[in-house]
Design an enzyme around this catalytic site. Structure first.
Site, mmCIF file in Angstrom:
data_model
loop_
_atom_site.group_PDB
_atom_site.id
_atom_site.type_symbol
_atom_site.label_atom_id
_atom_site.label_comp_id
_atom_site.label_asym_id
_atom_site.label_seq_id
_atom_site.Cartn_x
_atom_site.Cartn_y
_atom_site.Cartn_z
ATOM 1 N N SER A 31 27.713 35.845 33.403
ATOM 2 C CA SER A 31 28.229 35.129 35.098
ATOM 3 C C SER A 31 27.010 34.855 35.958
ATOM 4 O O SER A 31 26.240 35.608 36.009
ATOM 5 C CB SER A 31 28.996 36.460 35.486
ATOM 6 O OG SER A 31 29.296 36.360 37.043
ATOM 7 N N LYS A 88 42.002 40.080 35.156
ATOM 8 C CA LYS A 88 42.844 39.387 36.439
ATOM 9 C C LYS A 88 44.331 39.907 36.450
ATOM 10 O O LYS A 88 44.875 39.797 37.516
ATOM 11 C CB LYS A 88 42.590 37.881 36.455
ATOM 12 C CG LYS A 88 41.354 37.430 36.704
ATOM 13 C CD LYS A 88 41.123 35.863 36.794
ATOM 14 C CE LYS A 88 39.995 35.441 36.987
ATOM 15 N NZ LYS A 88 39.831 33.971 37.060
ATOM 16 N N ALA A 150 48.466 26.621 30.753
ATOM 17 C CA ALA A 150 49.569 27.362 31.494
ATOM 18 C C ALA A 150 49.023 28.968 31.532
ATOM 19 O O ALA A 150 49.915 29.741 31.608
ATOM 20 C CB ALA A 150 50.796 27.428 30.818
ATOM 21 N N ALA A 153 44.422 30.403 34.862
ATOM 22 C CA ALA A 153 43.782 29.485 35.895
ATOM 23 C C ALA A 153 44.760 28.506 36.218
ATOM 24 O O ALA A 153 44.798 27.906 37.383
ATOM 25 C CB ALA A 153 42.408 28.841 35.181
ATOM 26 N N GLY A 267 33.891 22.025 37.148
ATOM 27 C CA GLY A 267 34.388 23.164 37.888
ATOM 28 C C GLY A 267 33.341 24.169 38.621
ATOM 29 O O GLY A 267 33.795 25.033 39.232
#
Ligand code: NDP
Length: 302
Positions: A31, A88, A150, A153, A267
């Site tokens: 990250s 998430k 799907a 995100a 992105g």
């Protein structure tokens, strides 16, 4: 600027004036969020020195430990958290409240300590829409949107487009069943607009008067040798391509777009946009996107 990741056990109570922020994930070493946030905090601290006491860390938290980690982090002095893979959705029952958009998205990536509990937000959608506006100079509402994927995100992308009033939105996914579930879940959350499910791109409901925005929200592209999720030759008219993948920066899909001279972007801007919105929620201040973007580019080249 801290780049290393920590385990929760490595923290003791933060110094009294320190405000802890962190991204939790498993794995988390990759990250670059700390670089983005700490760069923007530095800018905030130039005007308001109290932000010198705000520090953003990355902490490896195994999914089995998330429910223990959240109250412990609050106790130690953490006030804002980002969540990434795989937390998430699993975090939802652990929250004291949830923002309306996050509820519709069925996932959260941002937690804010409010009134003695963690409130969940989702800033992925707004990050995407800000980035699309910045790179293509149009809002998502101006496009016919084709979302590839799907998963979580994709759901954030679809919900954001619907929130912003997109009239023409289609989902294309390897598993039709999962695309159907995504569309049903969003309809249950009160979206009136029609979402088309596309079995094959030859069925994409193309309206020649509106440009198409293809958003790759599949994980195809993360590996260097991944194929593109679709062949862009199947699409007619003006086509714009946004790939949520940013590492590697040039996916096969973006290479196709480049060859065809379609406007395209990876992105990284979405990553910056979601980070900026998270820091806005925590700090209640306007956040420097410029500082975050420079830090993101620097982190990618390190
Ligand atoms: P999920 O695991 O929830 O979803 C993955 C999606 O990719 C599913 O639709 C899945 O299809 C599809 N997929 C996976 N492998 C293949 C394959 N071989 N062929 C075709 N389709 C495939 O992941 P997320 O939704 O969390 O993330 C998706 C992508 O978005 C990732 O690349 C992630 O890095 C990126 N992302 C970027 C962000 C940013 O800030 N730029 C923020 C969040 C995510 P199926 O349903 O059929 O399995």
């Amino acid at each position: 600027m801290p780049k290393e990741s920590f385990l929760l056990d490595q923290f003791s109570a933060l110094p009294p004036r320190e405000v802890g922020l962190a991204v939790l994930g498993y794995p988390i070493k990759h990250s670059i969020s700390p670089q983005l946030h700490n760069a923007a905090l530095k800018v905030l601290a130039e005007k308001e020195p109290e932000f010198n006491n705000w520090k953003y860390h990355k902490i490896e938290v195994h999914p089995e430990n998330l429910s223990d980690a959240l109250p412990k982090l609050a106790e130690l002095g953490f006030r804002g958290l980002n969540l990434t893979i795989p937390h998430k959705v699993e975090v939802l029952p652990m929250l004291s409240s949830m923002d309306e958009q996050a509820r519709a998205m069925g996932a959260v990536n941002t937690l804010n300590w409010e009134e003695g509990g963690w409130k969940g937000y989702n800033t992925d959608g707004i990050g995407l829409s800000r980035s699309v506006r910045e790179v293509f100079d149009r809002s998502v509402k101006e496009f016919q949107v084709l979302v590839l994927g799907a998963g979580g995100a994709a759901r954030a992308a679809v919900a954001q487009c619907l929130f912003e009033g997109c009239e023409n939105l289609a989902i294309f996914n390897r598993s039709m069943e999962r695309a159907y579930q995504l569309s049903s879940a969003l309809k249950e959350n009160g979206f009136e607009q029609k979402i088309s499910l596309v079995k094959s791109l030859s069925h994409f409901p193309h309206n020649a008067e509106q440009p198409v925005l293809v958003i790759n929200a599949t994980s195809l592209g993360l590996a260097m040798d991944d194929p593109a999720p679709i062949d862009l030759s199947c699409l007619k008219g003006e086509v714009f391509v946004y790939d949520m993948v940013y590492n590697p920066p040039d996916t096969r899909l973006l290479m196709q777009a480049k060859e065809k001279r379609f406007p395209h972007a990876n992105g990284l801007g979405m990553l910056v946009g979601q980070a900026a919105r998270s820091l806005e929620i925590w700090s209640e201040r306007e956040v420097s996107i410029h500082a975050m973007s420079c830090a993101a580019l620097q982190a990618m080249s390190d």
